[in-house]
Write a protein that holds these residues in place. Sequence first.
Motif, PDB file in Angstrom:
ATOM      1  N   ASP A 123       0.824  -1.214   0.000  1.00  0.00           N
ATOM      2  CA  ASP A 123       0.000   0.000   0.000  1.00  0.00           C
ATOM      3  C   ASP A 123       0.859   1.266   0.000  1.00  0.00           C
ATOM      4  O   ASP A 123       0.525   2.250  -0.654  1.00  0.00           O
ATOM      5  N   SER A 164       1.162   4.127  -2.937  1.00  0.00           N
ATOM      6  CA  SER A 164       1.017   5.546  -2.620  1.00  0.00           C
ATOM      7  C   SER A 164       2.196   6.353  -3.168  1.00  0.00           C
ATOM      8  O   SER A 164       2.014   7.447  -3.709  1.00  0.00           O
ATOM      9  N   ARG A 200       1.758   6.678  -6.953  1.00  0.00           N
ATOM     10  CA  ARG A 200       0.745   7.695  -7.268  1.00  0.00           C
ATOM     11  C   ARG A 200       1.318   9.101  -7.083  1.00  0.00           C
ATOM     12  O   ARG A 200       1.163   9.971  -7.942  1.00  0.00           O
ATOM     13  N   GLN A 211      -6.426  14.784  -7.022  1.00  0.00           N
ATOM     14  CA  GLN A 211      -7.752  14.296  -6.622  1.00  0.00           C
ATOM     15  C   GLN A 211      -8.093  12.998  -7.355  1.00  0.00           C
ATOM     16  O   GLN A 211      -8.588  12.046  -6.759  1.00  0.00           O
ATOM     17  N   SER A 243      -5.261   9.931  -6.501  1.00  0.00           N
ATOM     18  CA  SER A 243      -4.949   9.548  -5.124  1.00  0.00           C
ATOM     19  C   SER A 243      -5.742   8.365  -4.599  1.00  0.00           C
ATOM     20  O   SER A 243      -5.553   7.959  -3.459  1.00  0.00           O
ATOM     21  N   SER A 244      -6.628   7.823  -5.406  1.00  0.00           N
ATOM     22  CA  SER A 244      -7.403   6.673  -4.956  1.00  0.00           C
ATOM     23  C   SER A 244      -7.466   5.632  -6.068  1.00  0.00           C
ATOM     24  O   SER A 244      -7.118   5.922  -7.218  1.00  0.00           O
ATOM     25  N   PRO A 245      -7.923   4.426  -5.733  1.00  0.00           N
ATOM     26  CA  PRO A 245      -8.022   3.373  -6.752  1.00  0.00           C
ATOM     27  C   PRO A 245      -8.919   3.732  -7.936  1.00  0.00           C
ATOM     28  O   PRO A 245      -8.786   3.145  -9.001  1.00  0.00           O
ATOM     29  N   THR A 246      -9.808   4.715  -7.791  1.00  0.00           N
ATOM     30  CA  THR A 246     -10.643   5.108  -8.929  1.00  0.00           C
ATOM     31  C   THR A 246      -9.795   5.710 -10.050  1.00  0.00           C
ATOM     32  O   THR A 246     -10.240   5.755 -11.194  1.00  0.00           O
ATOM     33  N   ASP A 257      -6.867   4.451 -11.011  1.00  0.00           N
ATOM     34  CA  ASP A 257      -5.893   3.457 -11.471  1.00  0.00           C
ATOM     35  C   ASP A 257      -5.761   3.406 -12.997  1.00  0.00           C
ATOM     36  O   ASP A 257      -4.661   3.246 -13.524  1.00  0.00           O
TER      37      ASP A 257
END
Length: 140
Positions: free
Chosen positions: A68, A72, A75, A105, A108-111, A113
């Motif tokens: 993880d 991070s 990203r 924005q 920063s999250s799996p959305t 990817d």
Amino acid sequence: MDINEILIPAKAVEAVEDGHWIDDIIGAPGLRLKVRGLSSRKVMAYRDNQIRRVPRKDRDSQGNIKTDTLTSITRDTAIEVVLLDWEGITNNGEAVPYNKDQARQWLSSPTGDKMLGFITDAALQVDEMKNSSAEDLEKN
């Protein structure tokens, strides 16, 4: 062997270090990304610094960085030093100009990817320019 067949052209090094527009991204017709190559000094220095700063709590018992945390770092590296600009991104039909905060924005999250994959693909294409240029000279 001629030295010009060995040296990487300055233009290829410049593309890796300063960024280059890539518009041939598989699965993303109409998207253009200006990115640095993953082998650029800026990208490697940023990533190496992030890795050195990983605290013990984010490492396993052998000192390896947890997945993880590595994700991070990947990203963050893409946001801060790889991605420099974009064209062809819209939101409900309206063009979305490049903005680092917007990139953060989304990425920063799996959305994000899929977009991260496009950025990585483009950055690898920039890196390959350096290799391809040297190979092209070698063939001549």
